[in-house]
Scaffold this motif. Structure first.
Motif, mmCIF file in Angstrom:
data_model
loop_
_atom_site.group_PDB
_atom_site.id
_atom_site.type_symbol
_atom_site.label_atom_id
_atom_site.label_comp_id
_atom_site.label_asym_id
_atom_site.label_seq_id
_atom_site.Cartn_x
_atom_site.Cartn_y
_atom_site.Cartn_z
ATOM 1 N N SER A 182 14.473 -2.764 17.581
ATOM 2 C CA SER A 182 14.489 -4.030 16.753
ATOM 3 C C SER A 182 15.551 -5.045 17.634
ATOM 4 O O SER A 182 15.341 -6.200 17.649
ATOM 5 C CB SER A 182 15.034 -3.707 15.408
ATOM 6 O OG SER A 182 16.246 -3.173 15.394
ATOM 7 N N GLU A 183 16.784 -4.316 18.103
ATOM 8 C CA GLU A 183 17.696 -5.197 18.770
ATOM 9 C C GLU A 183 16.977 -5.841 20.176
ATOM 10 O O GLU A 183 17.042 -6.871 20.698
ATOM 11 C CB GLU A 183 19.023 -4.436 19.078
ATOM 12 C CG GLU A 183 19.968 -5.337 19.913
ATOM 13 C CD GLU A 183 21.471 -4.604 20.093
ATOM 14 O OE1 GLU A 183 21.975 -4.975 20.969
ATOM 15 O OE2 GLU A 183 21.566 -3.531 19.513
ATOM 16 N N PHE A 184 16.370 -4.715 20.716
ATOM 17 C CA PHE A 184 15.729 -5.195 22.081
ATOM 18 C C PHE A 184 14.729 -6.149 22.125
ATOM 19 O O PHE A 184 14.720 -7.156 22.571
ATOM 20 C CB PHE A 184 15.223 -4.062 22.619
ATOM 21 C CG PHE A 184 14.306 -4.132 23.904
ATOM 22 C CD1 PHE A 184 15.050 -4.175 25.240
ATOM 23 C CD2 PHE A 184 12.879 -4.151 24.120
ATOM 24 C CE1 PHE A 184 14.424 -4.163 26.482
ATOM 25 C CE2 PHE A 184 12.252 -4.256 25.092
ATOM 26 C CZ PHE A 184 13.078 -4.345 26.412
ATOM 27 N N ASP A 185 13.937 -6.088 21.018
ATOM 28 C CA ASP A 185 12.795 -7.244 20.684
ATOM 29 C C ASP A 185 13.450 -8.497 20.517
ATOM 30 O O ASP A 185 12.831 -9.500 20.876
ATOM 31 C CB ASP A 185 11.769 -6.764 19.537
ATOM 32 C CG ASP A 185 11.000 -5.748 19.758
ATOM 33 O OD1 ASP A 185 10.831 -5.196 21.102
ATOM 34 O OD2 ASP A 185 10.417 -4.941 19.085
ATOM 35 N N MET A 186 14.482 -8.366 19.605
ATOM 36 C CA MET A 186 15.049 -9.732 19.060
ATOM 37 C C MET A 186 15.825 -10.420 20.310
ATOM 38 O O MET A 186 15.794 -11.731 20.403
ATOM 39 C CB MET A 186 16.109 -9.462 18.077
ATOM 40 C CG MET A 186 15.457 -9.027 16.526
ATOM 41 S SD MET A 186 16.644 -8.558 15.239
ATOM 42 C CE MET A 186 17.069 -10.425 15.040
ATOM 43 N N ARG A 187 16.428 -9.644 21.298
ATOM 44 C CA ARG A 187 17.121 -10.140 22.470
ATOM 45 C C ARG A 187 16.001 -10.865 23.380
ATOM 46 O O ARG A 187 16.282 -11.884 23.801
ATOM 47 C CB ARG A 187 17.946 -9.135 23.159
ATOM 48 C CG ARG A 187 19.103 -8.674 22.331
ATOM 49 C CD ARG A 187 20.032 -7.687 23.401
ATOM 50 N NE ARG A 187 21.225 -7.164 22.625
ATOM 51 C CZ ARG A 187 22.340 -7.943 22.729
ATOM 52 N NH1 ARG A 187 22.517 -9.172 23.400
ATOM 53 N NH2 ARG A 187 23.504 -7.609 22.065
ATOM 54 N N ALA A 188 14.854 -10.022 23.354
ATOM 55 C CA ALA A 188 13.624 -10.649 24.160
ATOM 56 C C ALA A 188 13.358 -12.032 23.603
ATOM 57 O O ALA A 188 12.869 -12.853 24.440
ATOM 58 C CB ALA A 188 12.667 -9.499 24.226
ATOM 59 N N ALA A 189 13.492 -11.958 22.146
ATOM 60 C CA ALA A 189 12.778 -13.335 21.587
ATOM 61 C C ALA A 189 13.760 -14.248 21.691
ATOM 62 O O ALA A 189 13.605 -15.625 21.028
ATOM 63 C CB ALA A 189 12.213 -13.019 20.383
#
Length: 279
Positions: free
Chosen positions: A212-219
């Motif tokens: 979840s953190e990885f995806d939010m950082r990417a976005a």
């Protein structure tokens, strides 16, 4: 918590200031008691120190080499310099070598330390060897981004005999080619990993992170300044593990556990750390 037998107090000199700490304390413990800010990367308050990163080194009077503050025990009458020219130069070189080869963008306080010690990671040139590689996204729970790995061994210790005893990962290779790997470099889904996420809990650089953190950082939506933390008790079983829910925009984005909790000491199982979807 059961009462512990009293420990003898010893006096040590930290940057000219007398500090009294219990016998058996480390130099880092004494520095923290004295309010001295000594940088650390591989140190973890729930793990045995590994002495891997060397950014916490200090100068001990009478010692031939610089000493790692995280593991060197204090002795009565010891004189320690935390901000000497020799210690600062060593930290500068370590930060330059790490910064030139590893992505420290998600390492807390790394940018501040690089500025404080005048480190110049770019001085090795554009051809400096790096560990840059694509992130490994092979499950829905956490991501392994080894371009951010500083080889601190904390994930190996947490997965091994210090906590989980799964032994799903270990250090492979030698020298600059050392890296964290599953047995025979098998996919994580085919390894002994039980997805407890205790390796993610202790990772100091973001090399391991919640999906979840990885995806939010990417976005570009990850914002810790907008997050709240609420500690509660896991509802899955009767052990009583404490969970700290990290919430952003009224949505749980990840779960950690208090390191000072006598039940968990920062550790959780797969359900406690990742099983919050039902909320």
């Amino acid at each position: 918590m059961p009462l512990q037998p009293p420990r003898r107090l010893v006096d040590v000199q930290i940057d000219g200031e007398t500090v009294r700490v219990p016998e058996g304390s480390t130099i880092l413990d004494a520095c923290q008691t004295a309010g001295k800010d000594v940088p650390t990367l591989c140190y973890g308050d729930t793990l045995t120190p590994k002495n891997a990163c060397r950014v916490c080194v200090v100068e001990v009077e009478g010692s031939r080499t610089l000493a790692p503050a995280c593991s060197r025990k204090v002795e009565a009458g010891m004189t320690v310099g935390t901000d000497t020219e020799r210690a600062r130069h060593s930290r500068k070189v370590v930060l330059e070598l790490l910064g030139s080869s590893v992505d420290l963008s998600t390492t807390p306080r790394a940018a501040g330390w690089i500025e404080e010690y005048g480190a110049e990671p770019g001085r090795f040139g554009d051809d400096a060897a790096t560990v840059e590689q694509p992130a490994k996204v092979d499950n829905d729970l956490y991501v392994r981004d080894y371009s951010k790995c500083i080889m601190c061994y904390k994930c190996v210790d947490a997965c091994g005999d210090q906590w989980q005893n799964s032994f799903a990962i270990a250090v492979a290779g030698r020298g600059f080619d050392s890296h964290i790997s599953t047995e025979f470099d098998a996919p994580l889904t085919d390894s002994a990993c039980v997805y407890c996420g205790n390796c993610v809990e202790v990772c100091p650089t973001g090399a391991l992170s919640f999906k979840s953190e990885f995806d939010m950082r990417a976005a570009g939506t990850w914002d810790e300044s907008r997050q709240t933390q609420t500690t509660t008790i896991c509802s899955y079983c009767g052990v009583g593990c404490n969970l700290t829910l990290h919430v952003q925009d009224n949505k749980i984005v990840k779960v950690s556990s208090p390191h000072d909790n006598p039940v968990t000491k920062g550790n959780l199982c797969v359900k406690g750390r990742f099983g919050y979807g039902y909320v």
